[in-house]
Design a protein around this motif. Structure first.
Motif, PDB file in Angstrom:
ATOM      1  N   ASN A  20       0.734  -1.298   0.001  1.00 44.80           N
ATOM      2  CA  ASN A  20       0.572  -0.231   0.105  1.00 44.80           C
ATOM      3  C   ASN A  20       0.551   0.857  -0.136  1.00 44.80           C
ATOM      4  O   ASN A  20       0.677   2.611  -0.679  1.00 44.80           O
ATOM      5  CB  ASN A  20      -1.010   0.152   0.859  1.00 44.80           C
ATOM      6  N   MET A  21       1.903   1.293   1.485  1.00 45.51           N
ATOM      7  CA  MET A  21       3.164   2.248   1.328  1.00 45.51           C
ATOM      8  C   MET A  21       3.229   2.311  -0.137  1.00 45.51           C
ATOM      9  O   MET A  21       3.843   3.686  -0.990  1.00 45.51           O
ATOM     10  CB  MET A  21       3.834   1.767   1.868  1.00 45.51           C
ATOM     11  N   ASP A  22       3.835   1.078  -1.187  1.00 48.13           N
ATOM     12  CA  ASP A  22       4.853   1.479  -1.980  1.00 48.13           C
ATOM     13  C   ASP A  22       4.180   1.522  -3.765  1.00 48.13           C
ATOM     14  O   ASP A  22       4.437   2.877  -4.482  1.00 48.13           O
ATOM     15  CB  ASP A  22       5.409   0.164  -2.770  1.00 48.13           C
ATOM     16  N   ASP A  23       2.207   1.328  -3.447  1.00 45.92           N
ATOM     17  CA  ASP A  23       1.853   1.911  -4.623  1.00 45.92           C
ATOM     18  C   ASP A  23       1.229   3.419  -4.464  1.00 45.92           C
ATOM     19  O   ASP A  23       1.516   3.770  -5.391  1.00 45.92           O
ATOM     20  CB  ASP A  23       0.838   1.165  -4.494  1.00 45.92           C
ATOM     21  N   GLY A  24       1.288   4.120  -3.128  1.00 45.64           N
ATOM     22  CA  GLY A  24       1.160   5.133  -3.000  1.00 45.64           C
ATOM     23  C   GLY A  24       2.103   6.565  -3.352  1.00 45.64           C
ATOM     24  O   GLY A  24       1.754   7.439  -3.748  1.00 45.64           O
ATOM     25  N   ALA A  25       3.343   5.591  -2.732  1.00 45.45           N
ATOM     26  CA  ALA A  25       4.337   6.456  -3.423  1.00 45.45           C
ATOM     27  C   ALA A  25       4.769   6.481  -4.590  1.00 45.45           C
ATOM     28  O   ALA A  25       5.046   7.488  -4.904  1.00 45.45           O
ATOM     29  CB  ALA A  25       5.827   5.804  -2.617  1.00 45.45           C
ATOM     30  N   LEU A  26       5.303   5.406  -5.768  1.00 45.45           N
ATOM     31  CA  LEU A  26       5.000   5.817  -6.867  1.00 45.45           C
ATOM     32  C   LEU A  26       4.011   6.539  -7.695  1.00 45.45           C
ATOM     33  O   LEU A  26       4.069   7.192  -8.675  1.00 45.45           O
ATOM     34  CB  LEU A  26       5.056   3.777  -7.254  1.00 45.45           C
ATOM     35  N   GLU A  27       2.173   5.977  -7.177  1.00 43.95           N
ATOM     36  CA  GLU A  27       1.391   6.250  -7.565  1.00 43.95           C
ATOM     37  C   GLU A  27       1.271   8.260  -8.012  1.00 43.95           C
ATOM     38  O   GLU A  27       1.379   8.710  -9.427  1.00 43.95           O
ATOM     39  CB  GLU A  27      -0.216   5.776  -7.920  1.00 43.95           C
ATOM     40  N   HIS A  28       1.983   8.851  -6.951  1.00 47.65           N
ATOM     41  CA  HIS A  28       1.418   9.904  -6.705  1.00 47.65           C
ATOM     42  C   HIS A  28       2.496  10.304  -6.207  1.00 47.65           C
ATOM     43  O   HIS A  28       2.867  12.242  -6.194  1.00 47.65           O
ATOM     44  CB  HIS A  28       1.283  10.387  -5.718  1.00 47.65           C
ATOM     45  N   ASP A  29       3.922  10.521  -7.084  1.00 44.42           N
ATOM     46  CA  ASP A  29       5.623  11.077  -7.329  1.00 44.42           C
ATOM     47  C   ASP A  29       6.120  11.243  -6.023  1.00 44.42           C
ATOM     48  O   ASP A  29       6.693  12.334  -5.472  1.00 44.42           O
ATOM     49  CB  ASP A  29       5.399  12.132  -7.778  1.00 44.42           C
ATOM     50  N   PHE A  30       5.830  10.233  -4.855  1.00 46.15           N
ATOM     51  CA  PHE A  30       6.328  10.088  -3.659  1.00 46.15           C
ATOM     52  C   PHE A  30       5.645  11.111  -2.670  1.00 46.15           C
ATOM     53  O   PHE A  30       6.850  12.170  -2.768  1.00 46.15           O
ATOM     54  CB  PHE A  30       7.940  10.284  -3.650  1.00 46.15           C
ATOM     55  N   PRO A  31       4.126  11.399  -2.294  1.00 45.91           N
ATOM     56  CA  PRO A  31       4.449  12.939  -2.246  1.00 45.91           C
ATOM     57  C   PRO A  31       4.791  12.456  -0.143  1.00 45.91           C
ATOM     58  O   PRO A  31       5.253  11.476   0.289  1.00 45.91           O
ATOM     59  CB  PRO A  31       3.429  12.648  -1.639  1.00 45.91           C
ATOM     60  N   GLU A  32       5.028  13.291   0.635  1.00 42.24           N
ATOM     61  CA  GLU A  32       4.468  14.070   1.892  1.00 42.24           C
ATOM     62  C   GLU A  32       3.608  13.042   2.881  1.00 42.24           C
ATOM     63  O   GLU A  32       4.502  12.290   3.429  1.00 42.24           O
ATOM     64  CB  GLU A  32       4.956  15.752   2.290  1.00 42.24           C
TER      65      GLU A  32
END
Length: 426
Positions: free
Chosen positions: A381-393
């Motif tokens: 879940n963390m990896d998907d959210g990071a990659l999909e949204h250009d590593f947001p805060e």
């Protein structure tokens, strides 16, 4: 190298500044203390030597009393950040290092990071004598927490919301509301040039943050201001201190020192942490040192003690994490605040959004306790959210929409670290 690792490496490379990594270009143009420790944990997969340099740089900025400063201003200029060099003027304060810094501190995750970095390449670490350099500085850092920030409770206290790492947590509401003082000068907000005002603390909060910082600075950051209006024992801060003492024990054994004092100190802190357990909310909470009041809020800070072995309330915390208040596996990562609370705000900083560093801490705890399926679910879940949204805060826990700034270094570093764990034998 897969897509996530390649993208994360690109961000960490672009945010590297000759010896350290900025959290994000623009919004955070300096070196932050606990950021660097988190960043080193990810950097070790790309370059163990660079990860060592990251920690060497923050440790070399230590004050004579042992504190590791919240921010190090290597350029010697504000660089569009406030409060910066022109606010702190740390060079005027006795015991400060040659480089300009903030006088405040951040959570002590550095020994945990140092051990992980060493283990990534022990031969390179030994060749550079990394742990031999780091160990005495880490010992002095922990002694500062015990001797300068400890009290009769045996826990370390934070004297500013920024020191907790969770700036506008509901924990601080009652104290800040009761404060009549605010910063007398204009309140600079360069952060709003890089992030939506609806995602950041308010001007009212910033006025009180700056008042507290100025008062601390004007007392030479000496921790001896008995009437200081903000003094809290935070569960995540103290849990990370205890966990880092366990890492110091392992480091001590490697460098030929006695590990037992560190193990004993970790046990002592963990015992005292029980003072922050609230049966009413079923979670660890912050305590206002001045009033003695426990703050009745469920936050991700109260889940971080899961990192400690033999925790007496493990079952309750796991139930809380899986239940309606945090909904592990049903929302993005781990919300920073209770989803059911009237104080929950899905967009505003530490009042609801899900952060990647706290998700990493919870995932690490789940892996260590043998809950591999849940740990891997959180990691993916963390990896998907990071990659999909250009590593947001951070992310909105319900919509997974990105919040804050993008291309954030600890997001890249910690997503990279967890990607190495998924499917790996434990």
């Amino acid at each position: 190298m897969n897509a996530l690792a390649s993208a994360a490496a690109g961000i960490l490379l672009s945010n590297w500044r000759r010896g350290y990594t900025v959290p994000a270009g623009g919004l955070y143009p300096h070196q932050w203390s606990w950021d660097s420790a988190f960043i080193a944990i990810g950097l070790r997969h790309l370059s163990p030597r660079r990860a060592q340099q990251e920690l060497d740089t923050i440790l070399s900025s230590q004050w004579s009393d042992g504190r590791l400063p919240q921010i190090v201003f290597h350029s010697g200029h504000d660089d569009g950040y406030s409060p910066g060099v022109s606010f702190w003027h740390s060079s005027r304060i006795p015991g400060s290092p040659p480089v300009e810094t903030s006088g405040l501190i951040q959570p002590p995750n550095h020994a945990l990071a140092a051990l992980m970095v060493h283990e990534a390449d022990p031969a390179e670490s030994e060749r550079r004598r990394f742990l031999e350099r780091a160990y005495p500085r880490l010992v002095r850092w922990h002694e500062y927490l015990r001797d300068r920030r400890g009290g009769t409770s045996g826990l370390a206290r934070v004297v500013h919301p920024w020191e907790s790492g969770m700036d506008n947590s509901p924990y601080w509401d009652a104290c800040l509301k009761g404060m009549t003082q605010t910063y007398a000068d204009d309140i600079p907000r360069p952060d709003l040039l890089h992030a939506d005002a609806g995602h950041r603390p308010s001007n009212g909060e910033y006025g009180k943050y700056l008042y507290l910082a100025a008062r601390y600075r004007d007392h030479d950051c000496d921790d001896a201001d008995a009437g200081f209006p903000f003094q809290f024992e935070d569960p995540a801060f103290n849990a990370l201190w205890a966990r880092s003492e366990l890492s110091l024990a392992a480091i001590a054994a490697i460098v030929g020192a006695d590990p037992e004092p560190h193990r004993a100190e970790a046990r002592r802190i963990a015992r005292q942490l029980e003072r922050l357990w609230s049966p009413e909310v079923g979670c660890y909470v912050a305590r206002d040192v001045r009033s003695g009041d426990l703050q009745p809020y469920r936050t991700v800070a109260g889940l971080v003690p899961l990192l400690l072995p033999e925790l007496p309330h493990t079952a309750e915390l796991l139930e809380l994490l899986r239940g309606p208040h945090f909904r592990l596996g049903e929302v993005a990562m781990v919300p920073s605040h209770d989803l059911t609370a009237p104080t929950f705000d899905s967009a505003r900083y530490w009042r609801g959004p899900s952060w990647f560093n706290t998700a990493w801490l919870i995932a690490e705890a789940l892996y260590e306790r043998g809950f591999t399926d849940e740990a891997e679910l959180l990691s993916r879940n963390m990896d998907d959210g990071a990659l999909e949204h250009d590593f947001p805060e951070y992310l909105d826990p319900y919509s997974s929409d990105p919040r804050g700034t993008r291309r954030f270094s600890w997001t890249a570093a910690l997503a990279l670290d967890l990607s190495q764990k998924i499917g790996a034998p434990r």
